[in-house]
Design a protein around this motif. Structure first.
Motif, PDB file in Angstrom:
ATOM      1  N   ILE A 316       0.950  -1.031  -0.114  1.00  0.00           N
ATOM      2  CA  ILE A 316       0.006   0.034   0.031  1.00  0.00           C
ATOM      3  C   ILE A 316       0.976   1.439  -0.110  1.00  0.00           C
ATOM      4  O   ILE A 316       0.737   2.166  -0.778  1.00  0.00           O
ATOM      5  N   PHE A 317       1.880   1.410   0.869  1.00  0.00           N
ATOM      6  CA  PHE A 317       2.787   2.467   0.926  1.00  0.00           C
ATOM      7  C   PHE A 317       3.727   2.470  -0.267  1.00  0.00           C
ATOM      8  O   PHE A 317       4.068   3.703  -0.622  1.00  0.00           O
ATOM      9  N   LEU A 318       4.173   1.489  -0.686  1.00  0.00           N
ATOM     10  CA  LEU A 318       5.071   1.328  -2.040  1.00  0.00           C
ATOM     11  C   LEU A 318       3.838   2.116  -3.166  1.00  0.00           C
ATOM     12  O   LEU A 318       4.694   2.759  -4.040  1.00  0.00           O
ATOM     13  N   ALA A 321       4.315   5.656  -2.915  1.00  0.00           N
ATOM     14  CA  ALA A 321       5.460   6.378  -3.059  1.00  0.00           C
ATOM     15  C   ALA A 321       5.577   5.947  -4.729  1.00  0.00           C
ATOM     16  O   ALA A 321       6.395   7.094  -5.125  1.00  0.00           O
ATOM     17  N   GLY A 322       5.229   4.987  -5.252  1.00  0.00           N
ATOM     18  CA  GLY A 322       5.248   5.125  -6.798  1.00  0.00           C
ATOM     19  C   GLY A 322       4.465   6.255  -7.436  1.00  0.00           C
ATOM     20  O   GLY A 322       4.883   6.522  -8.512  1.00  0.00           O
ATOM     21  N   LEU A 323       3.418   6.570  -6.795  1.00  0.00           N
ATOM     22  CA  LEU A 323       2.814   7.794  -7.345  1.00  0.00           C
ATOM     23  C   LEU A 323       3.706   8.943  -7.211  1.00  0.00           C
ATOM     24  O   LEU A 323       3.866   9.903  -8.397  1.00  0.00           O
ATOM     25  N   VAL A 324       4.462   9.070  -6.413  1.00  0.00           N
ATOM     26  CA  VAL A 324       5.523  10.320  -6.043  1.00  0.00           C
ATOM     27  C   VAL A 324       6.486  10.178  -7.168  1.00  0.00           C
ATOM     28  O   VAL A 324       7.067  11.140  -7.865  1.00  0.00           O
ATOM     29  N   LEU A 325       6.934   8.872  -7.119  1.00  0.00           N
ATOM     30  CA  LEU A 325       7.940   8.763  -8.293  1.00  0.00           C
ATOM     31  C   LEU A 325       7.645   8.907  -9.604  1.00  0.00           C
ATOM     32  O   LEU A 325       8.167   9.406 -10.648  1.00  0.00           O
ATOM     33  N   LEU A 326       6.422   8.544 -10.001  1.00  0.00           N
ATOM     34  CA  LEU A 326       5.974   9.143 -11.356  1.00  0.00           C
ATOM     35  C   LEU A 326       6.051  10.584 -11.730  1.00  0.00           C
ATOM     36  O   LEU A 326       6.318  11.150 -12.744  1.00  0.00           O
ATOM     37  N   ALA A 421      13.292   4.903 -12.736  1.00  0.00           N
ATOM     38  CA  ALA A 421      12.632   6.171 -13.242  1.00  0.00           C
ATOM     39  C   ALA A 421      13.510   6.772 -14.126  1.00  0.00           C
ATOM     40  O   ALA A 421      12.973   7.367 -15.121  1.00  0.00           O
ATOM     41  N   GLY A 422      14.938   6.561 -14.199  1.00  0.00           N
ATOM     42  CA  GLY A 422      15.843   7.136 -15.177  1.00  0.00           C
ATOM     43  C   GLY A 422      15.496   6.289 -16.563  1.00  0.00           C
ATOM     44  O   GLY A 422      15.535   6.920 -17.732  1.00  0.00           O
ATOM     45  N   LEU A 423      15.265   5.152 -16.694  1.00  0.00           N
ATOM     46  CA  LEU A 423      14.869   4.282 -17.811  1.00  0.00           C
ATOM     47  C   LEU A 423      13.425   4.760 -18.355  1.00  0.00           C
ATOM     48  O   LEU A 423      13.546   5.083 -19.700  1.00  0.00           O
TER      49      LEU A 423
END
Length: 444
Positions: A316-318, A321-326, A421-423
């Motif tokens: 759930i928390f990942l 965090a994935g949304l923030v990473l996007l 994220a870089g890829l």
């Protein structure tokens, strides 16, 4: 293979030169990506730290994974057979339970029923029919005396009630109690007439708040022994609890009265390798008349029981965090497209002198991947410093926060998040750079 390695090395070198030549844009890309990678690292740190803490507390209560255990009825034969069979064995321990009151004789303890010292005790209540009832902290209620206002219970005094666990051996191999002060029970020496006891943190709190005489009352004893507190441990129990050697308690408890001393019965914990001892205990108990269906051993599997719960919380928390990473990926994509637009002539010239399309795409991807790695390194470093600071500032307030170590899983997750994220952020700019026609340099 050698050719591919040479292209990869060339892409890394040229990509590194591009990062150094455009420091401002690289910094902007790192800023946009930093929060996303940091969120992934923090979530992983929190998940691993919580997992370690939960497992540590779970092992204090339930025992280590793989331990075999059983609960037997609390009659005289069961208690005696269990303790005699396990006596002197280092791969098993029997625990019998009883209540003890330490302090002034003939008085009611300050925590009736062995309740925690920060919780209120019982009191006087009036039922609808007018009968006055007195209830202690355990919920045990009895009518008050008819000819007086006082309940038919001993007057309060300087005494502490606690749960007393009598052990045949060292239980810490199955339940790793954390030592706070003093020492643990020594089972290699002869039993003492003055029972040695080790108390938990809640019991130690009571002894610090109340000055009580060293006299212990246990139901069924021939006299009140004088206990000696030799240590304090953290057993994760919120109720006051003490641990003592079973043979030292038996010096004061007649064998014939064992049926009434040990309350819920006998708990037996064995190492996974003590299969012979388990069979021997079964045979002796069955021979004493106990039905075989009442003897049920089970294997402790604490990790499996909480694995699904922890995994669900982590995912759930990942996901958050994935949304923030996007958002960071979108930032890298935006900067990458702008950079490729400014370097059209450069890439066209490289194509004119023989640079392949794959190498051009590799140069752009190398820049974004290196940016992701640098961002991951910064996020991991900041998280490690933050964890160390939290441990140093608040470690004395909670044992859970002492000596916190940065989990390697969080570092791996941060590196993977940075590379991913870089890829993702560099893939579209890399394709666009590879499709730049050679004729562009002629127009320039």
């Amino acid at each position: 293979m050698i050719r591919l390695s040479g292209r990869f090395r060339s892409a890394l070198i040229i990509g590194g030169q591009g990062i150094r030549a455009r420091k401002t844009r690289t910094l902007l890309s790192m800023v946009s990506l930093f929060l996303g990678v940091l969120a992934v690292v923090v979530v992983q740190v929190g998940a691993e730290t919580t997992k370690s803490a939960r497992l540590a507390d779970l092992e204090l209560h339930a025992g280590k994974d793989g331990t075999r255990q059983t609960y037997l009825p609390g009659n005289a034969d069961t208690i005696q057979i269990g303790q005699d069979t396990l006596k002197g064995r280092t791969d098993a321990v029997a625990i019998s339970f009883t209540q003890a009151i330490i302090g002034e004789p003939g008085v009611s303890p300050v925590n009736p029923g062995g309740a925690p010292f920060d919780q209120p005790g019982g009191g006087q209540y009036a039922y609808p029919d007018g009968v006055e009832i007195f209830c202690d902290a355990r919920g045990y209620c009895q009518p008050m005396q008819v000819a007086g206002d006082a309940p038919d219970v001993p007057v309060p005094g300087q005494a502490i009630e606690l749960s007393l666990n009598a052990l045949t051996g060292d239980i810490r191999q199955f339940r790793p109690f954390r030592s706070v002060s003093g020492q643990w029970l020594d089972f290699s020496s002869d039993p003492s007439l003055s029972p040695r006891i080790v108390v938990n943190l809640e019991a130690a709190k009571g002894f610090m708040r109340h000055q009580v005489p060293a006299e212990m009352r246990v139901e069924g004893t021939t006299a009140n022994p004088t206990p000696r507190i030799i240590g304090v441990i953290d057993d994760g129990n919120m109720h006051p609890t003490a641990y003592t050697r079973a043979d030292e308690l038996q010096n004061w408890v007649p064998r014939s009265s064992n049926a009434g001393n040990y309350g819920p019965g006998l708990q037996v914990m064995l190492a996974p390798t003590a299969g012979d001892l388990e069979q021997l205990l079964r045979i002796r108990l069955t021979a004493s008349g106990m039905p075989a269906e009442q003897i049920h051993f089970e294997t402790i599997q604490a990790r499996k029981e909480i694995a699904k719960e922890l995994a669900l919380i982590r995912w759930i928390f990942l996901g958050m965090a994935g949304l923030v990473l996007l958002i960071g990926v979108a930032g890298i994509l935006n900067v990458g497209l702008a950079t490729v637009g400014e370097r059209v002539e450069e890439f066209a010239l490289r194509r004119a002198v023989g640079t392949s399309r794959s190498l051009l795409a590799g140069i752009v991807l190398a820049e974004t991947l290196l940016t992701g790695l640098l961002t991951a390194a910064a996020a991991i470093g900041l998280s490690a410093l933050g964890l160390t600071a939290i441990s140093a500032l608040f470690g004395d307030r909670d044992q859970f926060l002492q000596d916190l170590a940065f989990p390697w899983q969080a570092g791996v997750a941060g590196v993977i998040a940075g590379l991913a994220a870089g890829l993702l952020g560099g893939l579209i700019p890399a394709i666009r750079a590879a499709r730049i026609p050679i004729a562009t340099v002629m127009r320039a």
